[in-house]
Design an enzyme around this catalytic site. Structure first.
Site, short mmCIF file in Angstrom:
data_model
loop_
_atom_site.label_atom_id
_atom_site.label_comp_id
_atom_site.label_asym_id
_atom_site.label_seq_id
_atom_site.Cartn_x
_atom_site.Cartn_y
_atom_site.Cartn_z
CD GLU A 1 -21.38 31.72 -45.59
OE1 GLU A 1 -22.26 33.09 -45.93
OE2 GLU A 1 -21.30 31.50 -45.04
CD GLU B 1 -19.87 35.09 -43.46
OE1 GLU B 1 -20.46 36.53 -42.95
OE2 GLU B 1 -20.23 35.09 -44.12
#
Length: 562
Positions: A247, A150
């Protein structure tokens, strides 16, 4: 007729030329997995869709020896492993090897730049470090690298393209040719930036070997829906984007609007041959403990949504994951070194500390137990110390310290004969963690590591402390029973029967006696697991000539704890 034959031959030639779409020569640049179109293929050309979980390795079970065999029971073919730029290359080697031993594809990622775009180059500094590159190339036959978790919050398309193009080329120039995975922007949630920049980045990659990962933290309260999941996956498929849902969980907050359409994610991923990796195996999520799929990291404690994703849902990992044949074959990778140098006189000696971090089981004895996967950790303050009673006075010439990622940047090595008055024999002012292998000239019964200043906000943590006397450790008088290492059934030879008994013990189908356990523990680290099983297989296949520490061992009297 001749014309028809010529046409047929031409068709065959064209088909033959097109075969490299799923098969390629040994001289290809791809050492293992590769991306073709929107799909991933292994080194033999077998298509693989990644289905598995995330495991927070760096913050807990750093070598994966405990968690990975449990995750394997779900049928997962891949595990996304959380790592850090503070993680030693030696520990990374062990983690990747253990993942391969458990027949799962390791997807290793760095978590240090989460939400911080400017730190992207720092991640690649780690990936391209010579000692890290050596490990990555060792495992390149089955490895996928998620460049960073991320990276960045709000990142423009232009910056995303330029930033990743630069870092991809740095990694390729360093000799890293495995598939590289790129997370979406906006803390991983932004699939649009992947769709907008993906084709450009694939073309910019010298290897054309990229995967793109969206993190579907898409709760209803932020405007997401089942339709959004369906539409975005469909759009990615139609544009031939090699997408993975890297995720996702079942909820972001504990109320109805905090829920995430995770069952739609499971179904749409399966129907569109898009991989998914659930977050996370657990335990360890804070404060969102509800995201822990297990309560203690074991298969038997899978619960709630975790049980659904792994086992019971029609589109669960168990029901849809397929392990490629290449991952089911015996690994050819050389096993990593998992022991400290032999001959430490601190091994299992009495140990004393200034403090111990509570709640994690990182007790002082772990620092001298010979197991580099266990550790002692102190409270979060300075100064701290750990000392060992060697139970006799020795002339000491070497001290070996294997630090965890929480290490002392400044410390002293001290000796004493009464554990009260201490003499400094070495001082370190610029420690960098990992392994410190130090030559000293000292004499004493007690030896202390006095930590003056922590390098991190956490405490001081040591995997192993080794102490070595001049002339080597004195040979103890052997007492107990001598065994042939690997001879589990005690019949005087090592064969497939012993291999079977270890496998049945690991699967909890039988219980081995104390002596059988000692014989099964071929690497001598105090644990019987898949590493021992693999080493015996390699011994029987004559790949290795023997076992660490020799083929015979004295088992002391009394109970043996495994």
């Amino acid at each position: 007729m001749k014309k028809r034959i010529c046409i047929l031959l031409a068709v065959i030639i064209v088909m033959t030329v097109s075969l490299p779409l799923v098969t390629w020569g040994a001289d290809d640049i791809y050492p293992g997995f590769r991306v073709q179109g929107r799909f991933l293929y292994d080194k033999n050309g077998e298509k693989v869709v990644l289905y598995g979980v995330n495991e927070m390795s760096i913050w807990g079970d750093i070598d994966g020896d405990v968690a990975l065999p449990e995750i394997r029971k779900t049928g997962a073919n891949a595990v996304r492993l959380v790592w850090s730029i503070t993680g030693p290359a030696r520990k990374l080697d062990i983690l990747l090897y253990n993942c391969r031993l458990n027949n799962m594809i390791p997807i290793i990622e760095l978590h240090d730049a989460t939400g911080e775009w400017q730190k992207l180059p720092t991640l690649v500094d780690y990936w391209t470090r010579p000692d890290v590159v050596e490990v990555l190339k060792k495992h390149e036959e089955y490895l996928i690298i998620n460049i960073g978790n991320e990276v960045g919050a709000q990142v423009s398309e232009s910056d995303f393209k330029i930033g990743y193009e630069t870092e991809i080329k740095r990694m390729r120039a360093a000799g890293i040719h495995v598939p590289l995975m790129i997370d979406g922007g906006d803390w991983g949630k932004d699939i649009n930036i992947l769709q907008a920049t993906g084709p450009y980045l694939i073309n910019a990659d010298p290897d054309k070997n990229l995967l793109f990962s969206v993190h579907m933290w898409w709760p209803y309260m932020w405007g997401y829906s089942e339709e959004k999941v369906i539409d975005e996956i469909k759009e990615s498929v139609e544009m031939d984007l090699p997408l993975v849902v890297g995720e996702f969980g079942h909820q972001w907050e504990e109320h109805d609007n905090g829920k995430i359409p995770y069952k739609t994610i499971l179904e749409q991923c399966y129907k569109n041959e898009v991989g998914y990796l659930a977050w996370s195996w657990g335990p360890g999520n804070q404060p969102q403990t509800f995201l822990d799929m297990t309560t203690d990291g074991t298969f038997d404690t899978l619960r709630g949504w975790g049980l659904e994703v792994c086992i019971t849902d029609p589109y669960s990992i168990k029901n849809i994951a397929v392990r490629p044949a290449s991952m089911l074959a015996e690994p050819t990778t050389e096993p990593p070194v998992t022991n400290i140098p032999k001959g430490s006189i601190a091994h299992n000696k009495p140990v004393f500390v200034s403090s111990t971090e509570s709640g994690y089981g990182n007790i002082p004895e772990n620092a001298v137990d010979g197991n580099i996967a266990t550790r002692w950790s102190s409270e979060y303050s300075d100064p701290q110390y750990i000392y060992v009673d060697l139970e006799d006075e020795y002339e000491i010439e070497r001290v070996y310290i294997e630090w965890e990622t929480a290490y002392a940047s400044q410390y002293k090595i001290q000796v004493s004969n009464d554990a009260s008055t201490w003499t400094d024999v070495y001082t370190e002012y610029n420690g960098d963690g990992d392994i410190d292998d130090i030559s000293i000239d000292a004499k004493g019964r007690y030896i202390r590591i006095y930590c003056l200043q922590r390098a991190t906000q956490y405490g001081n943590s040591i995997f192993e402390l080794g102490v070595y006397p001049k002339g080597g450790a004195p040979e103890p008088t052997p007492t107990g029973v001598e065994i042939l290492v690997g001879d589990v059934n005690m019949d005087g030879k090592i064969n497939s029967t012993d291999l079977t008994r270890i496998k049945r013990h690991i699967l909890k189908m039988i219980t081995l006696t104390d002596l059988e356990l000692a014989a099964a523990d071929v690497d001598g680290n105090g644990v019987v697991n898949s590493t021992d099983l693999t080493m015996i297989k390699r011994y029987l296949l004559k790949i290795i000539p023997g076992f660490p520490g020799g083929d015979r061992r004295i088992v002391p009297p009394g109970p043996i704890f495994y």
